[in-house]
Design an enzyme around this catalytic site. Structure first.
Site, PDB file in Angstrom:
ATOM      1  N   ASP A  20       1.089  -1.280   0.206  1.00  0.00           N
ATOM      2  CA  ASP A  20      -0.056   0.147   0.357  1.00  0.00           C
ATOM      3  C   ASP A  20       0.755   1.404   0.206  1.00  0.00           C
ATOM      4  O   ASP A  20       0.507   1.786   1.160  1.00  0.00           O
ATOM      5  CB  ASP A  20      -0.658  -0.346   1.423  1.00  0.00           C
ATOM      6  CG  ASP A  20      -1.684  -1.180   1.216  1.00  0.00           C
ATOM      7  OD1 ASP A  20      -2.374  -2.387   0.333  1.00  0.00           O
ATOM      8  OD2 ASP A  20      -1.977  -1.670   2.207  1.00  0.00           O
ATOM      9  N   GLU A 177     -11.421   0.333  -3.673  1.00  0.00           N
ATOM     10  CA  GLU A 177     -10.652   0.493  -2.907  1.00  0.00           C
ATOM     11  C   GLU A 177      -9.442   1.195  -2.776  1.00  0.00           C
ATOM     12  O   GLU A 177      -8.807   1.451  -3.742  1.00  0.00           O
ATOM     13  CB  GLU A 177     -10.671   0.013  -1.558  1.00  0.00           C
ATOM     14  CG  GLU A 177      -9.346  -1.310  -2.445  1.00  0.00           C
ATOM     15  CD  GLU A 177      -9.251  -2.713  -1.536  1.00  0.00           C
ATOM     16  OE1 GLU A 177     -10.324  -3.138  -0.738  1.00  0.00           O
ATOM     17  OE2 GLU A 177      -8.512  -3.276  -1.717  1.00  0.00           O
TER      18      GLU A 177
HETATM   19  C1  6LW Z   1      -5.835  -2.037   2.681  1.00  0.00           C
HETATM   20  C2  6LW Z   1      -6.374  -1.957   1.031  1.00  0.00           C
HETATM   21  C3  6LW Z   1      -5.541  -3.116   0.051  1.00  0.00           C
HETATM   22  O1  6LW Z   1      -6.436  -0.755   3.071  1.00  0.00           O
HETATM   23  O2  6LW Z   1      -5.024  -4.172   1.090  1.00  0.00           O
HETATM   24  O3  6LW Z   1      -4.535  -3.925  -1.647  1.00  0.00           O
HETATM   25  C4  6LW Z   1      -5.636  -3.796   2.666  1.00  0.00           C
HETATM   26  N1  6LW Z   1      -5.318  -3.076  -1.202  1.00  0.00           N
HETATM   27  O4  6LW Z   1      -6.538  -0.532   0.374  1.00  0.00           O
HETATM   28  C5  6LW Z   1      -4.772  -3.876   3.204  1.00  0.00           C
HETATM   29  O5  6LW Z   1      -3.642  -3.692   2.605  1.00  0.00           O
END
Ligand code: 6LW
Length: 503
Positions: A20, A177
């Protein structure tokens, strides 16, 4: 910035469990942060002058009060995806702590090496992956997974209104996300990840006239994905954009390097990669992940992450050492014995969430680690940990009994045992080839535990299948961490050495 074609396209710029990534630039300096989950200190902070060679300069959350991870914080809970931004002469960090009493937290500093401020809580923002951006009027917008958005006062944590949905990616695609919002040219760009952080992961983008949209999706979405390809780097997503000092654009992102047969096991967690970005018709076009990398004059690229030896000087542990949930000085100290690390047991074995364990990330596909320990006052040893339910270790105690312990899910087994008169011991672990079968089911590697006698001979006690310490088996968001622990009494370590063997 010059670029050069790299023969090592699968090479991360920050290897090992560093997912991230969020990046920002101030002049010629780049700063980058990653998630840290159940580990303390939290949020590793890196500095670079060329986006390729990164040095860890600290951890943003390095004292109690900034980072509260109660013992019931599950592994792969805790500190999720941060956003790092520079605004009006200050650095800002937004994170979500997935822990009892957690929530959205903001931190600020003028020096990213620290110290960072105490947290400002934002109780009105309940989504993970908070992004921060300021518009021309100085209003701060916070955008989270979902995708939802609200204006906030970052100094007080007050929300100005209630979060409302904004563009949420490609219809029918899972898990929108990791949003980041940017003002670039005439548009506001909302870049998100979608498809989930596993093999289906990808990055999509939309643009609009204001931070709140309305957003028009890029016709070429996803602008980055390795799903359904045979590329060595998989799960590519959770990205952030940065413009270099020379005007060129770059993306930092997470990816994994699955090893072995099917379905492929990644053992190092999600790592940080770099990709070049160009613009066509006002949309970003992402080049090869790890392909054309920038080069600052005088810097060789890409430098593999170094290994090395820690001699546990009294000044304390280097910033890459991480503990589980906290690090009480009475249990973890380099001040008790001159240039030794002392670990005092608190919670029993590595199966327990409050075990005293300190380690560093496995950053290379093949590595070896050694440590000289004094087990005369307690039981403990050298471990490779994925979580409480997935770890291997070699352990010694005052009774002279040396055991190799394997914990896989609900099974716990002593894989090897030996009794030696109590003495100072070098405990060893190295990766080796995957054990049988050598067919489509081949695992990623093996982990070989042993002891080294005074004349330097290594007595290898057990070789264990590495697949059980992979994310595909254990689940979650982290990777292997190799380090030292105390299960009972007090264990001292004179030095700890971690050396890459390859990759
Ligand atoms: C993070 C989300 C994700 O909050 O995995 O790959 C989660 N993306 O955006 C945890 O790292």
């Amino acid at each position: 910035m010059e670029t050069h074609p790299s023969a090592t396209a699968a090479t991360p710029v920050i290897p090992g469990f560093h997912p991230d990534p969020s990046v920002c630039r101030v002049g010629e300096d780049y700063y980058l942060v990653c998630s840290s989950f159940e580990y303390f200190p939290g949020i590793p902070v890196f500095h670079s002058r060329d986006l390729v060679n990164w040095t860890q300069i600290g951890n943003a959350l390095d004292r109690p009060g900034q980072l509260d991870l109660p013992v019931d914080t599950p592994s792969s809970g805790g500190i999720y995806a941060p956003t790092l931004r520079h605004h009006d002469g200050r650095f800002w960090l937004a994170v979500f702590n997935v822990a009892p009493g957690g929530g959205t937290l903001l931190f600020t500093t003028t020096d990213p090496a620290g110290p960072w401020s105490d947290p400002v809580r934002v109780p009105g923002v309940t989504g993970i992956d908070p992004d921060l951006v300021w518009d021309e009027d100085g209003t701060c917008w916070c955008t989270t997974a979902g995708i939802a958005q609200v204006r906030i006062d970052p100094r007080t944590g007050e929300t100005l209104g209630t979060p409302h949905p904004v563009w949420s990616g490609t219809p029918g695609t899972a898990a929108p996300e990791g949003p980041h919002l940017y003002r670039i040219g005439d548009y506001w760009y909302l870049m998100i990840s979608e498809g989930g952080t596993e093999r289906g992961h990808g990055v999509s983008i939309a643009r609009g006239p204001s931070p709140a949209g309305p957003f028009e999706p890029c016709p070429a979405n996803p602008i980055l994905t390795h799903r359904s390809t045979d590329r060595p780097v998989q799960n590519t997503g959770h990205a952030d954009l940065v413009q270099a000092a020379d005007g060129s654009w770059w993306m930092v992102l997470l990816g994994v390097r699955p090893q072995g047969g099917t379905p492929g096991w990644h053992i190092l967690g999600r790592e940080t990669f770099l990709a070049p970005v160009t613009w066509e018709d006002g949309w970003p076009v992402v080049g090869e992940v790890g392909g054309e990398l920038p080069r600052s004059p005088g810097l060789e690229v890409p430098a593999p992450a170094a290994g090395g030896r820690d001699d546990f000087e009294p000044g304390g542990l280097a910033p890459y050492w991480i503990s589980l949930r906290d690090r009480p000085a009475e249990c973890v100290t380099t001040k008790e014995r001159d240039s030794w690390l002392t670990l005092r047991a608190r919670g029993g074995s590595l199966d327990e969430p409050d075990v005293i364990f300190v380690g560093r990330r496995q950053q290379h596909l093949a590595f070896q680690a050694r440590s000289l320990v004094d087990p005369s006052e307690g039981r403990g040893g050298l471990a490779v940990r994925l979580d409480e339910r997935h770890h291997y270790s070699v352990e010694a105690g005052p009774d002279g009994r040396i055991t190799v312990i394997a914990r896989i899910g609900s099974l716990r087994s002593v894989a090897a045992e030996l009794t030696l008169p109590t003495q100072l011991l070098v405990l060893t672990v190295r990766t080796g080839p995957a054990p049988e079968p050598h067919d489509s089911r081949t695992g990623p590697d093996s982990l070989v535990f042993g002891i080294e006698t005074a004349d330097g001979t290594v007595n290898e006690l057990a070789s264990l299948d590495g697949r059980y310490l992979s994310t595909e088996v254990a689940g979650g968001f982290t990777g292997r961490v190799v380090g030292l622990y105390a299960a009972a009494g007090t264990v001292h370590a004179d030095w700890f050495e971690y050396l890459p063997i390859s990759g």
